[in-house]
Scaffold this motif. Sequence first.
Motif, mmCIF file in Angstrom:
data_model
loop_
_atom_site.group_PDB
_atom_site.id
_atom_site.type_symbol
_atom_site.label_atom_id
_atom_site.label_comp_id
_atom_site.label_asym_id
_atom_site.label_seq_id
_atom_site.Cartn_x
_atom_site.Cartn_y
_atom_site.Cartn_z
ATOM 1 N N UNK A 40 7.108 -1.208 -6.824
ATOM 2 C CA UNK A 40 5.697 -1.006 -7.367
ATOM 3 C C UNK A 40 4.831 -2.283 -6.857
ATOM 4 N N UNK A 41 5.397 -3.397 -7.017
ATOM 5 C CA UNK A 41 4.418 -4.659 -6.620
ATOM 6 C C UNK A 41 4.016 -4.776 -5.187
ATOM 7 N N UNK A 42 5.048 -4.353 -4.517
ATOM 8 C CA UNK A 42 4.814 -4.438 -3.130
ATOM 9 C C UNK A 42 3.825 -3.103 -2.585
ATOM 10 N N UNK A 43 3.565 -2.086 -3.383
ATOM 11 C CA UNK A 43 2.665 -1.211 -3.119
ATOM 12 C C UNK A 43 1.390 -1.319 -3.482
ATOM 13 N N UNK A 44 1.126 -2.237 -4.736
ATOM 14 C CA UNK A 44 -0.096 -2.779 -5.259
ATOM 15 C C UNK A 44 -0.511 -3.823 -4.202
ATOM 16 N N UNK A 45 0.210 -4.732 -3.640
ATOM 17 C CA UNK A 45 0.087 -5.851 -2.915
ATOM 18 C C UNK A 45 -0.452 -5.177 -1.550
ATOM 19 N N UNK A 46 0.284 -4.307 -0.969
ATOM 20 C CA UNK A 46 -0.012 -3.464 0.335
ATOM 21 C C UNK A 46 -1.247 -2.980 0.179
ATOM 22 N N UNK A 47 -1.572 -2.150 -1.003
ATOM 23 C CA UNK A 47 -2.838 -1.487 -1.101
ATOM 24 C C UNK A 47 -4.079 -2.571 -0.897
ATOM 25 N N UNK A 48 -3.806 -3.604 -1.718
ATOM 26 C CA UNK A 48 -4.917 -4.620 -1.609
ATOM 27 C C UNK A 48 -5.392 -5.140 -0.053
ATOM 28 N N UNK A 49 -4.127 -5.587 0.394
ATOM 29 C CA UNK A 49 -4.440 -6.095 1.708
ATOM 30 C C UNK A 49 -4.813 -5.206 2.871
ATOM 31 N N UNK A 50 -4.124 -3.922 2.903
ATOM 32 C CA UNK A 50 -4.463 -2.774 3.925
ATOM 33 C C UNK A 50 -6.007 -2.442 3.513
ATOM 34 N N UNK A 51 -6.292 -2.276 2.059
ATOM 35 C CA UNK A 51 -7.771 -1.765 1.953
ATOM 36 C C UNK A 51 -8.764 -2.977 2.483
ATOM 37 N N UNK A 52 -8.434 -4.088 2.223
ATOM 38 C CA UNK A 52 -9.282 -5.105 3.103
ATOM 39 C C UNK A 52 -9.351 -5.004 4.588
ATOM 40 N N UNK A 53 -8.154 -4.548 5.195
ATOM 41 C CA UNK A 53 -7.989 -4.845 6.404
ATOM 42 C C UNK A 53 -9.067 -3.502 6.997
ATOM 43 N N UNK A 54 -8.878 -2.317 6.119
ATOM 44 C CA UNK A 54 -9.459 -1.091 6.752
ATOM 45 C C UNK A 54 -11.151 -1.402 6.524
ATOM 46 N N UNK A 55 -11.423 -2.225 5.320
ATOM 47 C CA UNK A 55 -12.982 -2.477 5.053
ATOM 48 C C UNK A 55 -13.271 -3.229 6.367
ATOM 49 N N UNK A 56 -12.770 -4.466 6.470
ATOM 50 C CA UNK A 56 -13.200 -5.106 7.744
ATOM 51 C C UNK A 56 -13.236 -4.546 9.163
ATOM 52 N N UNK A 57 -12.205 -3.518 9.407
ATOM 53 C CA UNK A 57 -12.292 -3.035 10.737
ATOM 54 C C UNK A 57 -13.329 -1.958 10.732
ATOM 55 N N UNK A 58 -13.770 -1.484 9.483
ATOM 56 C CA UNK A 58 -14.753 -0.535 9.643
ATOM 57 C C UNK A 58 -16.190 -1.326 9.826
ATOM 58 N N UNK A 59 -16.185 -2.298 9.219
ATOM 59 C CA UNK A 59 -17.392 -3.269 9.446
ATOM 60 C C UNK A 59 -17.411 -3.783 10.960
ATOM 61 N N UNK A 60 -16.173 -4.141 11.503
ATOM 62 C CA UNK A 60 -16.334 -4.401 12.695
ATOM 63 C C UNK A 60 -16.885 -3.489 13.776
ATOM 64 N N UNK A 61 -16.243 -2.156 13.462
ATOM 65 C CA UNK A 61 -16.917 -0.915 14.234
ATOM 66 C C UNK A 61 -18.093 -0.717 14.071
ATOM 67 N N UNK A 62 -18.786 -0.822 13.042
ATOM 68 C CA UNK A 62 -20.215 -0.677 12.782
ATOM 69 C C UNK A 62 -21.162 -1.655 13.404
ATOM 70 N N UNK A 63 -20.489 -3.049 13.525
ATOM 71 C CA UNK A 63 -21.259 -4.101 14.107
ATOM 72 C C UNK A 63 -21.283 -3.676 15.771
ATOM 73 N N UNK A 64 -20.140 -3.012 16.248
ATOM 74 C CA UNK A 64 -20.127 -3.008 17.712
ATOM 75 C C UNK A 64 -21.013 -1.680 17.749
ATOM 76 N N UNK A 65 -20.964 -0.892 17.178
ATOM 77 C CA UNK A 65 -22.072 0.292 17.186
ATOM 78 C C UNK A 65 -23.376 -0.014 17.253
ATOM 79 N N UNK A 66 -23.682 -1.049 16.374
ATOM 80 C CA UNK A 66 -25.429 -1.343 16.414
ATOM 81 C C UNK A 66 -25.440 -2.149 17.588
ATOM 82 N N UNK A 67 -24.584 -2.925 18.139
ATOM 83 C CA UNK A 67 -24.965 -3.757 19.399
ATOM 84 C C UNK A 67 -25.023 -2.772 20.309
#
Length: 74
Positions: A40-67
Amino acid sequence: MTKKPANPNAKAALNQMKLEIANELGVPSNNMYGSNKSAYENGVLGGRVGGQMSKRLVEMGQEQLIKQYNSKNR
């Protein structure tokens, strides 16, 4: 959906991003793989880290599309 990166060379960069985000969230790097935690603890932890990774990867992709869009419309 596959867990493999689209570009095999991206694995090291994704691992580095994971460690940086975990550090920002206060997760000790020696516990990143959860050997001392419950499933359970690993799932909570992985979700937080994975969620932030996804968020940042989407932001990076959006920046590239804008450029790309801005460079075509000059």
